[in-house]
Design a protein around this motif. Structure first.
Motif, PDB file in Angstrom:
ATOM      1  N   GLN A   1      -0.981 -39.976  12.800  1.00  0.00           N
ATOM      2  CA  GLN A   1      -0.316 -40.742  13.847  1.00  0.00           C
ATOM      3  C   GLN A   1      -0.682 -42.227  13.678  1.00  0.00           C
ATOM      4  O   GLN A   1      -1.860 -42.547  13.475  1.00  0.00           O
ATOM      5  CB  GLN A   1      -0.861 -40.241  15.190  1.00  0.00           C
ATOM      6  CG  GLN A   1       0.048 -40.413  16.356  1.00  0.00           C
ATOM      7  CD  GLN A   1       0.988 -39.231  16.524  1.00  0.00           C
ATOM      8  OE1 GLN A   1       0.670 -38.123  16.084  1.00  0.00           O
ATOM      9  NE2 GLN A   1       2.124 -39.450  17.131  1.00  0.00           N
ATOM     10  N   VAL A   2       0.304 -43.110  13.735  1.00  0.00           N
ATOM     11  CA  VAL A   2       0.017 -44.534  13.526  1.00  0.00           C
ATOM     12  C   VAL A   2      -1.047 -45.033  14.504  1.00  0.00           C
ATOM     13  O   VAL A   2      -1.933 -45.804  14.146  1.00  0.00           O
ATOM     14  CB  VAL A   2       1.301 -45.391  13.664  1.00  0.00           C
ATOM     15  CG1 VAL A   2       0.968 -46.878  13.598  1.00  0.00           C
ATOM     16  CG2 VAL A   2       2.293 -45.028  12.580  1.00  0.00           C
ATOM     17  N   ALA A   3      -0.961 -44.546  15.755  1.00  0.00           N
ATOM     18  CA  ALA A   3      -1.906 -44.998  16.775  1.00  0.00           C
ATOM     19  C   ALA A   3      -3.356 -44.677  16.390  1.00  0.00           C
ATOM     20  O   ALA A   3      -4.284 -45.282  16.916  1.00  0.00           O
ATOM     21  CB  ALA A   3      -1.556 -44.374  18.118  1.00  0.00           C
ATOM     22  N   ASN A   4      -3.548 -43.728  15.451  1.00  0.00           N
ATOM     23  CA  ASN A   4      -4.913 -43.329  15.103  1.00  0.00           C
ATOM     24  C   ASN A   4      -5.417 -43.885  13.780  1.00  0.00           C
ATOM     25  O   ASN A   4      -6.490 -43.519  13.331  1.00  0.00           O
ATOM     26  CB  ASN A   4      -5.006 -41.792  15.025  1.00  0.00           C
ATOM     27  CG  ASN A   4      -4.679 -41.143  16.344  1.00  0.00           C
ATOM     28  OD1 ASN A   4      -4.875 -41.746  17.398  1.00  0.00           O
ATOM     29  ND2 ASN A   4      -4.160 -39.928  16.307  1.00  0.00           N
ATOM     30  N   VAL A   5      -4.647 -44.748  13.121  1.00  0.00           N
ATOM     31  CA  VAL A   5      -5.112 -45.242  11.823  1.00  0.00           C
ATOM     32  C   VAL A   5      -5.639 -46.677  11.953  1.00  0.00           C
ATOM     33  O   VAL A   5      -5.397 -47.359  12.954  1.00  0.00           O
ATOM     34  CB  VAL A   5      -4.012 -45.168  10.732  1.00  0.00           C
ATOM     35  CG1 VAL A   5      -3.485 -43.754  10.599  1.00  0.00           C
ATOM     36  CG2 VAL A   5      -2.888 -46.154  11.008  1.00  0.00           C
ATOM     37  N   SER A   6      -6.346 -47.121  10.902  1.00  0.00           N
ATOM     38  CA  SER A   6      -7.013 -48.430  10.950  1.00  0.00           C
ATOM     39  C   SER A   6      -5.989 -49.580  10.879  1.00  0.00           C
ATOM     40  O   SER A   6      -4.838 -49.386  10.501  1.00  0.00           O
ATOM     41  CB  SER A   6      -7.957 -48.553   9.763  1.00  0.00           C
ATOM     42  OG  SER A   6      -7.201 -48.667   8.573  1.00  0.00           O
ATOM     43  N   TYR A   7      -6.467 -50.763  11.202  1.00  0.00           N
ATOM     44  CA  TYR A   7      -5.622 -51.948  11.131  1.00  0.00           C
ATOM     45  C   TYR A   7      -5.094 -52.146   9.705  1.00  0.00           C
ATOM     46  O   TYR A   7      -3.922 -52.455   9.491  1.00  0.00           O
ATOM     47  CB  TYR A   7      -6.406 -53.187  11.581  1.00  0.00           C
ATOM     48  CG  TYR A   7      -5.640 -54.466  11.391  1.00  0.00           C
ATOM     49  CD1 TYR A   7      -4.661 -54.846  12.303  1.00  0.00           C
ATOM     50  CD2 TYR A   7      -5.875 -55.283  10.288  1.00  0.00           C
ATOM     51  CE1 TYR A   7      -3.941 -56.017  12.111  1.00  0.00           C
ATOM     52  CE2 TYR A   7      -5.149 -56.447  10.089  1.00  0.00           C
ATOM     53  CZ  TYR A   7      -4.185 -56.813  11.010  1.00  0.00           C
ATOM     54  OH  TYR A   7      -3.455 -57.951  10.817  1.00  0.00           O
ATOM     55  N   GLY A   8      -5.969 -51.938   8.738  1.00  0.00           N
ATOM     56  CA  GLY A   8      -5.576 -52.116   7.340  1.00  0.00           C
ATOM     57  C   GLY A   8      -4.434 -51.184   6.963  1.00  0.00           C
ATOM     58  O   GLY A   8      -3.466 -51.593   6.314  1.00  0.00           O
ATOM     59  N   ASN A   9      -4.537 -49.930   7.383  1.00  0.00           N
ATOM     60  CA  ASN A   9      -3.473 -48.965   7.100  1.00  0.00           C
ATOM     61  C   ASN A   9      -2.162 -49.384   7.752  1.00  0.00           C
ATOM     62  O   ASN A   9      -1.085 -49.172   7.206  1.00  0.00           O
ATOM     63  CB  ASN A   9      -3.865 -47.567   7.593  1.00  0.00           C
ATOM     64  CG  ASN A   9      -4.995 -46.953   6.784  1.00  0.00           C
ATOM     65  OD1 ASN A   9      -5.831 -46.233   7.313  1.00  0.00           O
ATOM     66  ND2 ASN A   9      -5.047 -47.267   5.504  1.00  0.00           N
ATOM     67  N   ARG A  10      -2.277 -49.974   8.933  1.00  0.00           N
ATOM     68  CA  ARG A  10      -1.051 -50.438   9.597  1.00  0.00           C
ATOM     69  C   ARG A  10      -0.399 -51.578   8.832  1.00  0.00           C
ATOM     70  O   ARG A  10       0.821 -51.676   8.758  1.00  0.00           O
ATOM     71  CB  ARG A  10      -1.364 -50.910  11.002  1.00  0.00           C
ATOM     72  CG  ARG A  10      -1.682 -49.767  11.921  1.00  0.00           C
ATOM     73  CD  ARG A  10      -2.114 -50.300  13.238  1.00  0.00           C
ATOM     74  NE  ARG A  10      -2.786 -49.241  13.954  1.00  0.00           N
ATOM     75  CZ  ARG A  10      -2.781 -49.141  15.270  1.00  0.00           C
ATOM     76  NH1 ARG A  10      -2.170 -50.041  15.986  1.00  0.00           N
ATOM     77  NH2 ARG A  10      -3.402 -48.152  15.842  1.00  0.00           N
ATOM     78  N   ARG A  11      -1.248 -52.459   8.265  1.00  0.00           N
ATOM     79  CA  ARG A  11      -0.692 -53.539   7.447  1.00  0.00           C
ATOM     80  C   ARG A  11       0.050 -52.947   6.262  1.00  0.00           C
ATOM     81  O   ARG A  11       1.118 -53.422   5.873  1.00  0.00           O
ATOM     82  CB  ARG A  11      -1.807 -54.471   6.929  1.00  0.00           C
ATOM     83  CG  ARG A  11      -2.411 -55.440   7.917  1.00  0.00           C
ATOM     84  CD  ARG A  11      -1.434 -56.134   8.806  1.00  0.00           C
ATOM     85  NE  ARG A  11      -0.713 -57.255   8.221  1.00  0.00           N
ATOM     86  CZ  ARG A  11       0.462 -57.709   8.686  1.00  0.00           C
ATOM     87  NH1 ARG A  11       1.038 -57.104   9.711  1.00  0.00           N
ATOM     88  NH2 ARG A  11       1.052 -58.726   8.130  1.00  0.00           N
TER      89      ARG A  11
END
Ligand SMILES: Nc1ncnc2c1ncn2[C@@H]1O[C@H](COP(=O)(O)OP(=O)(O)O)[C@@H](O)[C@H]1O
Ligand SMILES: [Mg+2]
Lengths: 327, 248
Positions: free
Chosen positions: B141-151
């Motif tokens: 789930q996007v809400a559960n991944v790190s900032y880097g992964n979101r980038r």
């Protein structure tokens, strides 16, 4: 985003089978309750499709339902058309109106959207109430039911009509589930999650909102056609806006954005109302308290609570599993 | 491929884009430099159609797209990533990428195909996920991944959207050195015919990947040249390096 989980399938089948068994063993009054559940459940599914999965919280689905019932009556009584054609008319009228509402309101959000749907619903009410040809405040009488004798079904029989209504819940659920799991439905959910990004990715947002609202409307039209055949008359009471509110309560009680939850909510609402009104006239208050409890308990409704409870139990049994709750 | 002619944008009396003209050849890698507040993001918003210019024109393949809405620009292959993550937070990484890929493949409106289980689309999704380093995280789930992964996903969405012209707004902002070098690697694997415009603060990366560099200051193009010319320019070091401390 919609996923048809095993739990959803199980709960849906349990409800449908339970209602059919209840119908076969029940009294005349029991069968009336079952039809009431079916109409409410179909409407709740149609509302959840746009409100739960698309964030388009609607206060006009009661009116779309009424429009469907009136379209049925208009073709069946005024034009003397066969019931099958009247059903098609109900669906087409409901779709068209839903599509128009969805298109016009596609740029509004939140409270403004809700108010716009309410206004559109009231428009239908006024038009029906003021229309002489549609019977004004007297409504229309003498409707006939679908003739299914070709497959050995007689809808004039109360038992068979009630079972038919229950099967309509199943049919509506399947249609809604297929729409929601299609590419179209997933994009629609994407718009709910992040409308601006979905648009930036190349999605003409208004078309998706309009079509989704139209499709949802056509399901509400099915409920209308069912209601028209059930009572065999229609009156402006069918179109009163508070019914839209009641459907929304059913959806939230059962579980907004779970699709099967609203069906569960309809069962609970109808039977609870029946049981409580035997004891006290304050059943509205009891439903209100129940609604507050559900919202306070996390807002995923009865079905959401059930899902969470089972996930917790599974997590206890197998601590390493990362259970994901599906919407 | 991408042509910008005399583009202007003001917010009230503040001129944020001041007579900007650019010309990118097909396959060109252009880096946009400039201090904070220079109007870089605003330029991207104008190119993507999220805001309308006060005057000026934008062309793709010689055709004006100035009056096209955002979604129509995406359809002709203009794809962007955002400086501030702009994701589908409640969905999984795989679902995010599917949404973008479905639009690019013309499937997003289909009432019959279930894109979640479509093999053709799954392939695009896994390929893009591998490209941006999210291969094993599709179910998260996007809400559960790190900032880097979101980038990484932010860039992944733009890539899955089937771009011809790719706009990336500070793709490496706020991530660590290892992810910057991974992103560096990603840029080298992009198909050569893809036209790329990147706003970038990391000078090493900028000088290494760019064919050409544009420097913006107070909304104006103040310099345009090759990486070597940029490095040698005293004007650029004055504007840019003077602001270096704030941007790091
Ligand atoms: N919507 C807006 N309304 C008013 N001012 C804005 C708006 N968007 C950006 N600005 C201003 O425009 C200037 C440039 O912003 P921006 O394009 O985000 O710069 P950069 O990306 O180069 O840091 C800033 O001074 C910012 O405050
Ligand atoms: Mg910026």
């Amino acid at each position: 985003m919609f996923h048809q989980t095993k739990l959803k399938t199980f709960v849906l089948l349990a409800i449908l089978v339970g209602l059919i068994i209840y119908t076969m063993n029940g009294s005349y009054f029991g069968r009336e309750l079952v039809v009431e559940v079916a109409i409410l459940a179909i409407l709740a599914i149609s509302v959840d499709m746009v409100s739960g999965y698309g964030g388009m919280v609607s206060l006009c689905h009661g009116a779309i339902f009424g429009l469907g019932a009136y379209a049925y009556a208009a073709v069946n009584v005024l034009m003397g058309g066969p019931p099958a054609l009247a059903v098609v008319a109900a669906i087409v009228a409901a779709f068209t109106f839903g599509f128009a509402v969805g298109a016009v309101t596609s740029r509004t959000r939140g409270i403004f959207f809700i108010m716009a749907t309410l206004a559109f619903g009231q428009m239908i009410y006024v038009m029906i109430f003021d229309s002489k040809s549609l019977g004004g405040d007297d409504g229309m009488w003498g409707l006939t039911r679908l003739d299914l004798s070709a497959i050995g079904v007689n809808l004039e029989s109360g038992v068979q009509f009630a079972i038919f209504s229950v099967l309509c819940i199943g049919l509506t659920y399947v249609v809604a589930a297929l729409i929601l799991r299609s590419a179209f439905g997933r994009t629609f959910s994407g718009i709910h999650e992040n409308e601006d990004r979905m648009r930036a990715l190349g999605t003409p947002v208004w078309k998706f909102k309009a079509l989704a609202f139209g499709l949802s409307g056509s399901l509400a039209g099915i409920a209308g056609a069912l209601a028209a055949q059930h009572t065999m008359f229609v009156s402006p009471e069918l179109v009163i806006w508070t019914f839209s509110g009641e459907v929304l309560i059913v959806v939230i009680l059962g579980g907004l954005g779970t699709l099967v939850g609203p069906v569960l909510g309809a069962v609970v609402m109808v039977f609870l109302k029946h049981e409580i009104s035997n004891i006290t006239t304050y059943w509205h208050m009891i439903i209100g308290i129940l609604l507050i409890i559900t919202v306070m308990a996390g807002g995923r409704g009865i079905y959401g609570g059930l899902e969470q409870y089972l996930a917790r139990r599974a997590a206890k049994a197998a601590p390493a599993s990362g259970a994901k709750t599906d919407a | 491929m991408l042509k910008v002619a005399n583009l202007c944008k003001s917010f009230g009396s503040l001129v944020v884009t001041d007579d900007v003209s650019l010309h990118l050849e097909k396959g060109e890698r252009r880096v946009v430099l400039g201090p904070n507040g220079a109007g870089k993001t605003t330029l991207f918003n104008l190119l993507a159609g999220e805001i309308a210019p006060s005057s000026g024109d934008v062309f793709i393949d010689g055709k004006s797209i100035t009056s096209l809405p955002v979604e129509a620009r995406a359809h002709i292959g203009l794809s962007r990533s955002y400086q501030k993550n702009n994701l589908f937070e409640g969905l999984t990484i795989g679902e995010n990428l599917s949404l973008a890929a479905a639009v690019a493949m013309g499937l997003s409106g289909s009432l019959l195909r279930d894109t979640h289980n479509d093999p053709e689309l799954r392939k695009v999704v896994t390929d893009v996920a591998a490209q941006v380093g999210l291969k094993d995280m599709l179910e998260m789930q996007v809400a559960n991944v790190s900032y880097g992964n979101r980038r990484q996903l932010e860039v992944g969405l733009a890539l899955a959207n089937g771009p011809k012209v790719l706009l990336m707004d500070e793709p490496t902002s706020g991530v660590g050195p290892s992810m910057i070098s991974a992103f560096h690697g990603l840029l080298k694997t992009l198909p050569r015919e893809l036209t790329v415009l990147i706003i970038e603060h990391d000078m090493d990366l900028a000088f290494d990947v760019a064919d050409s560099i544009t420097v913006l200051n107070y909304g104006k193009v103040v310099f345009e040249g090759t990486p070597d010319e940029t490095r040698a320019s005293s004007l650029v070091s004055e504007i840019y390096l003077g602001d270096w401390d704030d941007d790091a």
